[in-house]
Enzyme design. Structure first.
Site, short mmCIF file in Angstrom:
data_model
loop_
_atom_site.label_atom_id
_atom_site.label_comp_id
_atom_site.label_asym_id
_atom_site.label_seq_id
_atom_site.Cartn_x
_atom_site.Cartn_y
_atom_site.Cartn_z
N LYS A 87 0.85 -1.19 0.00
CA LYS A 87 0.00 0.00 0.00
C LYS A 87 0.89 1.25 0.00
CE LYS A 87 -4.31 1.21 2.37
NZ LYS A 87 -5.07 0.97 3.61
O1 G3P Z 1 -8.77 2.10 4.41
C1 G3P Z 1 -8.65 3.43 4.82
C2 G3P Z 1 -9.46 3.63 6.03
O2 G3P Z 1 -8.97 2.85 7.07
C3 G3P Z 1 -9.63 5.01 6.49
O3 G3P Z 1 -10.79 4.99 7.22
O4 G3P Z 1 -12.41 5.75 8.85
O5 G3P Z 1 -9.98 6.38 9.09
O6 G3P Z 1 -11.39 7.39 7.31
P1 G3P Z 1 -11.16 6.20 8.17
#
Ligand code: G3P
Length: 217
Positions: A87
């Site tokens: 990633k």
């Molecule tokens: O895969 C990316 C994700 O983990 C981000 O999620 O909820 O931190 O915006 P969030």
């Protein structure tokens, strides 16, 4: 559409995997920190454990931001297991590194994507997956799912092979709307996946069937 779980929590990965619908796992440095995974050896071991638990693509994120450091770190991550997908953030050196990984047979997930222009660049570099952050776009008063539709249309018109991996999913409706908008993959917290199960008429209907079933025994 493939289902990935977006967590580094082993119990949640196990629960989603046991549902039988899991195609992979995504993690990021924040999710690793949340689980208290600290130090390079512990991080590498954690990825190995996840790879042994789930038969699917496992995204492992680099924390380097300079081209040669990203490449070196990505090579080490890719060596953990054949299912590892490296990633890489959507930055200039990240795009260069994605191209290098593509040319050298290492699969990538381009992360922190918030625009169609970034999606085009990542696809040109040959990213295997592209991670637009739906929830964070919604948080900034834009429609994250609209971005999925736009990228899906562009990739289809242009014949790009990069798979759209909708990330930063916050609820079950996001999953449904991303499926409708053409996402190839949704990476979701366990709660959002389980949210797909919920309908009060299912619960009411089942209670009635079970009640009536007593009359038939
Ligand atoms: O895969 C990316 C994700 O983990 C981000 O999620 O909820 O931190 O915006 P969030």
């Amino acid at each position: 559409m493939k289902f990935f779980i977006d967590t580094a929590n082993l119990a949640q990965i196990k629960e989603a995997n046991e549902l039988g619908i899991l195609d992979g796992v995504t993690t990021n440095p924040s999710l690793m920190a949340k689980e208290g995974i600290k130090g390079n050896d512990a991080i590498m071991n954690h990825y190995k454990t996840i790879c042994e638990m789930v038969d699917g693509d496992i995204s492992a994120e680099v924390i380097s931001t300079e081209f040669s450091a990203i490449v070196e770190e990505g090579k080490k991550l890719a060596a953990i297991h054949p299912n590892i997908v490296v990633k890489v953030p959507m930055i200039k050196d990240g795009v260069k590194a994605i191209k290098w990984f593509t040319d050298n047979g290492i699969r990538t997930n381009c992360t922190l994507v918030f625009s169609a222009g970034q999606a085009i660049l990542a696809a040109k570099a040959g990213a295997t997956y592209l991670s637009p952050f739906i929830g964070r776009i919604d948080d900034s008063n834009w429609d994250g799912v609209e971005l999925i539709s736009q990228i899906s249309q562009i990739y289809s018109i242009q014949g790009f092979k990069t798979q759209i991996l909708a990330a930063s999913i916050r609820n079950a409706l996001h999953i449904v709307r991303c499926a409708e908008a053409g996402a190839d993959v949704c990476t979701c917290p366990l709660d959002s996946i389980l949210g797909l199960l919920k309908h009060p008429l299912t619960d009411i209907g089942l209670a009635k069937f079970l009640e009536d079933a007593k009359k038939t025994v």
